[in-house]
Design a protein around this motif. Structure first.
Motif, short mmCIF file in Angstrom:
data_model
loop_
_atom_site.label_atom_id
_atom_site.label_comp_id
_atom_site.label_asym_id
_atom_site.label_seq_id
_atom_site.Cartn_x
_atom_site.Cartn_y
_atom_site.Cartn_z
N ASP A 57 -3.59 -9.14 2.39
CA ASP A 57 -3.04 -10.49 2.59
C ASP A 57 -2.45 -10.94 1.26
O ASP A 57 -3.18 -11.31 0.33
N LEU A 58 -1.14 -10.92 1.16
CA LEU A 58 -0.49 -11.23 -0.10
C LEU A 58 -0.42 -12.73 -0.38
O LEU A 58 0.04 -13.14 -1.45
N GLY A 59 -0.89 -13.53 0.56
CA GLY A 59 -0.96 -14.96 0.32
C GLY A 59 -2.06 -15.34 -0.66
O GLY A 59 -2.13 -16.48 -1.09
N ALA A 60 -2.91 -14.38 -1.00
CA ALA A 60 -3.99 -14.59 -1.96
C ALA A 60 -3.81 -13.63 -3.13
O ALA A 60 -3.32 -12.51 -2.95
N PRO A 61 -4.21 -14.03 -4.34
CA PRO A 61 -4.05 -13.15 -5.50
C PRO A 61 -4.71 -11.79 -5.30
O PRO A 61 -4.18 -10.76 -5.74
N GLU A 62 -5.88 -11.78 -4.62
CA GLU A 62 -6.60 -10.52 -4.44
C GLU A 62 -5.78 -9.51 -3.64
O GLU A 62 -5.83 -8.30 -3.90
N GLY A 63 -5.03 -9.99 -2.65
CA GLY A 63 -4.19 -9.09 -1.86
C GLY A 63 -3.09 -8.46 -2.68
O GLY A 63 -2.78 -7.27 -2.53
N CYS A 64 -2.48 -9.25 -3.56
CA CYS A 64 -1.44 -8.71 -4.45
C CYS A 64 -2.01 -7.67 -5.41
O CYS A 64 -1.40 -6.62 -5.63
N HIS A 65 -3.19 -7.97 -5.95
CA HIS A 65 -3.84 -7.00 -6.85
C HIS A 65 -4.14 -5.70 -6.10
O HIS A 65 -3.95 -4.60 -6.65
N LYS A 66 -4.60 -5.82 -4.85
CA LYS A 66 -4.95 -4.64 -4.06
C LYS A 66 -3.72 -3.77 -3.81
O LYS A 66 -3.77 -2.54 -3.96
N LEU A 67 -2.60 -4.40 -3.43
CA LEU A 67 -1.38 -3.63 -3.17
C LEU A 67 -0.86 -2.97 -4.44
O LEU A 67 -0.49 -1.79 -4.43
N ALA A 68 -0.83 -3.71 -5.54
CA ALA A 68 -0.31 -3.15 -6.79
C ALA A 68 -1.16 -1.97 -7.25
O ALA A 68 -0.62 -0.93 -7.68
N ALA A 69 -2.47 -2.10 -7.15
CA ALA A 69 -3.36 -1.00 -7.56
C ALA A 69 -3.18 0.21 -6.67
O ALA A 69 -3.14 1.35 -7.14
N PRO A 113 3.60 -14.40 -3.98
CA PRO A 113 3.42 -12.95 -3.87
C PRO A 113 4.43 -12.17 -4.72
O PRO A 113 4.07 -11.19 -5.38
N ALA A 114 5.68 -12.60 -4.71
CA ALA A 114 6.69 -11.91 -5.54
C ALA A 114 6.37 -12.05 -7.02
O ALA A 114 6.46 -11.09 -7.78
N VAL A 115 5.98 -13.26 -7.42
CA VAL A 115 5.64 -13.49 -8.83
C VAL A 115 4.48 -12.59 -9.25
O VAL A 115 4.52 -11.95 -10.32
N ARG A 116 3.45 -12.53 -8.42
CA ARG A 116 2.25 -11.75 -8.78
C ARG A 116 2.53 -10.26 -8.81
O ARG A 116 2.06 -9.54 -9.70
N LEU A 117 3.28 -9.76 -7.83
CA LEU A 117 3.58 -8.33 -7.80
C LEU A 117 4.51 -7.94 -8.96
O LEU A 117 4.35 -6.86 -9.55
N ASP A 118 5.47 -8.79 -9.27
CA ASP A 118 6.32 -8.52 -10.43
C ASP A 118 5.47 -8.43 -11.70
O ASP A 118 5.65 -7.52 -12.52
N ARG A 119 4.57 -9.35 -11.85
CA ARG A 119 3.72 -9.39 -13.05
C ARG A 119 2.88 -8.11 -13.16
O ARG A 119 2.64 -7.61 -14.26
N ALA A 120 2.47 -7.58 -12.00
CA ALA A 120 1.63 -6.38 -12.01
C ALA A 120 2.43 -5.10 -12.20
O ALA A 120 1.97 -4.16 -12.87
N LEU A 121 3.63 -5.03 -11.61
CA LEU A 121 4.35 -3.75 -11.56
C LEU A 121 5.54 -3.65 -12.50
O LEU A 121 5.98 -2.55 -12.84
N LEU A 122 6.07 -4.79 -12.94
CA LEU A 122 7.22 -4.73 -13.85
C LEU A 122 6.91 -4.08 -15.21
O LEU A 122 7.77 -3.37 -15.75
N PRO A 123 5.72 -4.29 -15.78
CA PRO A 123 5.48 -3.66 -17.09
C PRO A 123 5.68 -2.15 -17.08
O PRO A 123 6.20 -1.58 -18.05
N GLY A 124 5.31 -1.48 -15.98
CA GLY A 124 5.53 -0.04 -15.90
C GLY A 124 7.00 0.30 -15.87
O GLY A 124 7.43 1.30 -16.47
N MET A 125 7.81 -0.50 -15.16
CA MET A 125 9.25 -0.27 -15.13
C MET A 125 9.85 -0.46 -16.52
O MET A 125 10.69 0.33 -16.97
N ILE A 126 9.42 -1.53 -17.19
CA ILE A 126 9.95 -1.82 -18.53
C ILE A 126 9.59 -0.69 -19.49
O ILE A 126 10.41 -0.26 -20.32
N GLU A 127 8.38 -0.19 -19.36
CA GLU A 127 7.95 0.92 -20.23
C GLU A 127 8.82 2.15 -20.04
O GLU A 127 9.15 2.85 -21.00
N ARG A 128 9.20 2.42 -18.78
CA ARG A 128 10.06 3.57 -18.49
C ARG A 128 11.53 3.28 -18.73
O ARG A 128 12.36 4.19 -18.74
#
Length: 260
Positions: A57-69, A113-128
């Motif tokens: 459930d991406l409406g909650a922070p925990e759901g975004c963390h679960k998907l990103a992980a 949800p977009a803000v949270r997923l970007d925050r979780a997954l963008l650092p890896g893109m930036i690193e690459r």
């Protein structure tokens, strides 16, 4: 199509992939050779083999963390992030019907949800030094319906502004950020709405569609977009063929939005 889009082996995360536009994006990227992880609150029926599904459930922070992980574990990194999730559960009745809780729900569904997923997954893109982020907004950020979608439209406007700012920050670091702004799309939910409208007006399904199009101020093309049409646009923007496109918003609405 897979050869043309050059997406073979790309690693993609798509939100809200169980139906509608999200599912069309999942299937289109998968057919083009990408590895895809998607999610929804409940498991979908019959996703094609090879697509990874995460119940979240991406409406909650925990759901975004679960998907990103899960995406990081399954794919080892993400090259394409498509935030499709959106919608409105607000009541009719204009601004007075929207209490703080209704506003919070609309923002938690359409912006955070977009803000949270970007925050979780963008650092890896930036690193690459490479990656693509696509935010699905809505023409309602420009054409809100005051009776029922004020909060939804405001949340999508916030998503669009956030997306533009993000593009300025991360494009110099190799990550493209693009917005796709659909009008009325003939998803399962839209079909159900048109059927209800048709029943109430005593007309057939096509008549129900015409009533909805009139409420939007008309669609010059004469029909809503198909989910696959939105998905094809997203697939192109995700691909190396769109390598110089960033910070832009692409409207796909059959001509609904008037221009000056």
């Amino acid at each position: 199509m897979s050869h043309y889009l050059q997406l073979a082996g790309r690693r993609a995360v798509v939100t809200a992939g169980s139906k509608g536009v999200g599912r069309a994006v999942v299937e289109t990227l998968h057919q083009a050779g990408a590895q895809v992880v998607t999610c929804s609150r409940t498991a979908p029926e019959r996703l094609p083999d090879g697509i990874h599904f995460v119940e979240a459930d991406l409406g909650a922070p925990e759901g975004c963390h679960k998907l990103a992980a899960a995406a990081t574990d399954l794919l080892g990194g993400v090259d394409i992030l498509v935030s499709v999730l959106g919608g409105s559960n607000a009541p009719a009745g204009g601004f007075a019907a929207l209490d703080d809780e209704q506003w919070r729900r609309e923002l938690d569904l359409n912006l955070m949800p977009a803000v949270r997923l970007d925050r979780a997954l963008l650092p890896g893109m930036i690193e690459r030094g490479s990656g693509v982020v696509i935010h699905v907004t809505s023409i309602q950020r420009l054409l809100p319906l005051p009776e029922s979608t004020t909060a939804y439209a405001a949340a999508k406007a916030a998503l669009s502004t956030y997306s533009k700012s993000l593009s300025k920050e991360v494009s110099p670091k190799g990550v493209r950020v693009v917005r796709v702004s659909p009008g009325w799309v003939e998803t399962e939910a839209s079909v159900a709405l048109a059927e209800r409208v048709a029943e109430g007006a005593g007309v057939d399904y096509e008549g129900g569609k015409q009533i909805i199009m009139q409420s939007l101020g008309g669609i010059p093309l004469g029909r809503p977009a198909k989910p696959t049409e939105v998905a094809y646009l997203i697939a192109f923007l995700s691909s190396p063929l769109a390598g110089s496109i960033t910070g832009a918003e692409y409207v796909i609405d059959g001509g609904t939005t008037p221009t000056a």
